[in-house]
Design a protein around this motif. Structure first.
Motif, mmCIF file in Angstrom:
data_model
loop_
_atom_site.group_PDB
_atom_site.id
_atom_site.type_symbol
_atom_site.label_atom_id
_atom_site.label_comp_id
_atom_site.label_asym_id
_atom_site.label_seq_id
_atom_site.Cartn_x
_atom_site.Cartn_y
_atom_site.Cartn_z
ATOM 1 N N GLU A 58 7.406 52.748 22.970
ATOM 2 C CA GLU A 58 8.015 51.438 22.759
ATOM 3 C C GLU A 58 9.534 51.538 22.692
ATOM 4 N N THR A 59 10.048 52.620 22.104
ATOM 5 C CA THR A 59 11.495 52.816 22.044
ATOM 6 C C THR A 59 12.076 52.948 23.445
ATOM 7 N N LEU A 60 11.392 53.709 24.288
ATOM 8 C CA LEU A 60 11.860 53.873 25.662
ATOM 9 C C LEU A 60 11.789 52.556 26.426
ATOM 10 N N LEU A 64 14.829 50.326 28.254
ATOM 11 C CA LEU A 64 14.826 50.063 29.691
ATOM 12 C C LEU A 64 15.099 48.598 30.017
ATOM 13 N N HIS A 65 14.798 47.694 29.070
ATOM 14 C CA HIS A 65 15.068 46.278 29.288
ATOM 15 C C HIS A 65 16.504 45.949 28.888
ATOM 16 N N GLN A 66 17.146 45.121 29.661
ATOM 17 C CA GLN A 66 18.531 44.761 29.412
ATOM 18 C C GLN A 66 18.669 43.256 29.199
ATOM 19 N N GLY A 67 19.669 42.862 28.392
ATOM 20 C CA GLY A 67 20.017 41.461 28.217
ATOM 21 C C GLY A 67 18.874 40.598 27.737
ATOM 22 N N ALA A 68 18.704 39.441 28.442
ATOM 23 C CA ALA A 68 17.681 38.472 28.054
ATOM 24 C C ALA A 68 16.277 39.052 28.208
ATOM 25 N N GLY A 69 16.085 39.919 29.204
ATOM 26 C CA GLY A 69 14.784 40.539 29.409
ATOM 27 C C GLY A 69 14.371 41.373 28.218
ATOM 28 N N ARG A 70 15.328 42.025 27.594
ATOM 29 C CA ARG A 70 15.032 42.843 26.420
ATOM 30 C C ARG A 70 14.616 41.973 25.237
ATOM 31 N N LYS A 71 15.317 40.842 25.072
ATOM 32 C CA LYS A 71 14.973 39.928 23.984
ATOM 33 C C LYS A 71 13.559 39.389 24.165
ATOM 34 N N ARG A 72 13.218 39.009 25.403
ATOM 35 C CA ARG A 72 11.868 38.506 25.662
ATOM 36 C C ARG A 72 10.821 39.570 25.386
ATOM 37 N N TRP A 73 11.143 40.816 25.806
ATOM 38 C CA TRP A 73 10.188 41.915 25.600
ATOM 39 C C TRP A 73 9.954 42.154 24.112
ATOM 40 N N LEU A 74 11.026 42.156 23.326
ATOM 41 C CA LEU A 74 10.899 42.376 21.890
ATOM 42 C C LEU A 74 10.105 41.256 21.230
ATOM 43 N N LYS A 75 10.335 40.019 21.688
ATOM 44 C CA LYS A 75 9.619 38.879 21.136
ATOM 45 C C LYS A 75 8.124 38.974 21.454
ATOM 46 N N ASP A 76 7.814 39.323 22.704
ATOM 47 C CA ASP A 76 6.405 39.479 23.097
ATOM 48 C C ASP A 76 5.746 40.618 22.338
ATOM 49 N N ARG A 77 6.519 41.682 22.118
ATOM 50 C CA ARG A 77 5.967 42.843 21.424
ATOM 51 C C ARG A 77 5.640 42.509 19.969
ATOM 52 N N ARG A 78 6.522 41.768 19.323
ATOM 53 C CA ARG A 78 6.265 41.364 17.942
ATOM 54 C C ARG A 78 5.026 40.482 17.856
ATOM 55 N N ARG A 79 4.874 39.591 18.853
ATOM 56 C CA ARG A 79 3.723 38.705 18.882
ATOM 57 C C ARG A 79 2.424 39.488 19.061
ATOM 58 N N SER A 80 2.456 40.476 19.964
ATOM 59 C CA SER A 80 1.250 41.277 20.207
ATOM 60 C C SER A 80 0.909 42.139 19.002
ATOM 61 N N LYS A 81 1.924 42.605 18.287
ATOM 62 C CA LYS A 81 1.664 43.405 17.088
ATOM 63 C C LYS A 81 0.965 42.579 16.015
ATOM 64 N N LYS A 82 1.376 41.310 15.887
ATOM 65 C CA LYS A 82 0.727 40.435 14.914
ATOM 66 C C LYS A 82 -0.740 40.229 15.260
ATOM 67 N N LYS A 83 -1.008 40.056 16.548
ATOM 68 C CA LYS A 83 -2.388 39.876 16.994
ATOM 69 C C LYS A 83 -3.218 41.122 16.728
ATOM 70 N N GLU A 84 -2.617 42.305 17.009
ATOM 71 C CA GLU A 84 -3.325 43.558 16.764
ATOM 72 C C GLU A 84 -3.636 43.727 15.280
ATOM 73 N N LYS A 85 -2.686 43.333 14.425
ATOM 74 C CA LYS A 85 -2.891 43.474 12.990
ATOM 75 C C LYS A 85 -4.006 42.556 12.499
ATOM 76 N N LYS A 86 -4.021 41.322 13.023
ATOM 77 C CA LYS A 86 -5.077 40.383 12.640
ATOM 78 C C LYS A 86 -6.441 40.868 13.111
ATOM 79 N N ALA A 87 -6.467 41.429 14.327
ATOM 80 C CA ALA A 87 -7.735 41.937 14.864
ATOM 81 C C ALA A 87 -8.269 43.075 14.013
ATOM 82 N N GLU A 88 -7.386 43.930 13.544
ATOM 83 C CA GLU A 88 -7.804 45.049 12.695
ATOM 84 C C GLU A 88 -8.337 44.560 11.361
ATOM 85 N N GLN A 89 -7.704 43.492 10.833
ATOM 86 C CA GLN A 89 -8.128 42.965 9.539
ATOM 87 C C GLN A 89 -9.503 42.312 9.623
#
Length: 349
Positions: A58-60, A64-89
């Motif tokens: 994930e760090t790599l 690799l994402h620059q500018g607005a693309g990086r912000k979108r990627w981070l936002k999507d990643r945070r969203r997917s992490k929340k879903k993964e956490k809920k699924a585990e619970q």
């Protein structure tokens, strides 16, 4: 400039003297502590390799994402992490856990000093592992050393097999002599293409200064009770009888080594490999000293797809004498380097 050079030499002498005094004091304190039978406790450290690999990936990806693309990627990643956490619970708490691979490291020196740490790791793993579902892998690096020390280290690994847990030995660089004595205990030996394996032999060597002492009229007597209490000595006069006995002892030790390898790896032609030679990974595969060519990183990465992989280490707290010793070595190196720099500055300016 000459004054600078002289000052540098003077400072180097002072630092060397102080450090030498600290080392002597540390040795005395360490010896006294050992005499009292004190052993500093350590702690077990466990790292989940699956999480480590995911974080690195994930760090790599984030870099690799620059500018607005990086912000979108981070936002999507945070969203997917929340879903993964809920699924585990939502998962049932009694759900069957995944299989596990426990990884331990062993970096051998002449005395196989890390055996004590290895013992703690193995004891802990055996207390929680399930033979029908889990496996142990040892990342082994050693060019060998004392027979009794490596025999004890190999016996620690043998505890894993006797418990019913599959054991894999991974050799990235070298497992020779005593190192191979440990590796052969495993159910499977995996080596990198140019790792060194083998050296199934025994060696002993010592200088003899008897003629030098005799030339300077110095007598040195060796008094023993028992015909073969001392076969060869450094200072006394060695005899052919003593040399023959010493060689016999080496041959007996070699035979024990050969028997040990044959017992744990019956697929090898022991007469072919027990010549003291070494084999690189690809060659070791041909003579059955290894079973597969891979690096330990590849093995762990592939295992993460289907298993939970845990790196288990035992970190021993350093004693005060050891800390002083390490600090002393660092101070010596620093003082010498500064003295050399000043000398160079004085000469070239």
């Amino acid at each position: 400039m000459e004054i600078l050079a002289e000052y540098g030499l003077f400072l180097a002498k002072i630092v060397t003297f102080v450090v030498a005094a600290l080392i002597v004091a540390a040795m005395v304190m360490s010896a006294a502590q050992r005499a009292r039978g004190q052993e500093d406790e350590g702690e077990l450290q466990v790292t989940r390799i699956n999480d480590q690999l995911r974080d690195n990936r994930e760090t790599l990806e984030a870099q690799l994402h620059q500018g607005a693309g990086r912000k979108r990627w981070l936002k999507d990643r945070r969203r997917s992490k929340k879903k993964e956490k809920k699924a585990e619970q939502k998962k049932d708490g009694n759900a069957e856990r995944r299989e596990r691979l426990y990884v331990v490291d062993f970096e051998g020196d002449l005395k196989a000093s890390q055996t004590a740490d290895l013992r703690h790791c193995i004891t802990s793993i055996l207390g929680v592992a399930e033979p029908e579902r889990d496996e142990v892998m040892v990342r082994l690096e050693s060019s060998g050393g004392m027979v009794h020390s490596y025999g004890y280290a190999a016996a620690q690994l043998d505890r894993i097999r006797r418990s019913g847990l599959p054991l894999t030995a991974c050799v990235d660089k070298v497992a020779a002599s005593g190192g191979y004595m440990m590796a052969c205990v495993a159910d499977r030996i995996i080596a990198s293409p140019f790792a060194i394996l083998g050296s199934i032999g025994v060696v002993a060597q010592l200088p003899n200064v008897h003629r030098l002492l005799k030339r300077n009229d110095v007598d040195f007597e060796v008094l023993t009770a028992g015909e073969y209490k001392r076969t060869l000595t450094v200072f006394g006069e060695n005899t052919e009888k003593g040399r023959r006995k010493f060689t016999e002892d080496l041959e007996q030790t070699h035979q024990l080594f050969k028997d040990y390898v044959s017992e744990h790896r019956p697929v090898v032609n022991i007469d072919q490999v027990a010549t003291g030679e070494i084999w690189f990974g690809r060659q070791a595969l041909d003579v059955n000293l290894a079973d597969e060519l891979k690096t330990s990183d590849q093995v762990m990465t592939e295992a993460c797809d289907e298993r939970d992989v845990f790196l288990v280490r035992y970190e021993r707290r350093r004693t005060l004498p050891e800390k002083l010793g390490l600090s002393a070595v660092s101070a010596v190196e620093s003082g010498i380097m500064r003295g050399v720099e000043w000398l160079r500055a004085g000469r070239f300016q």
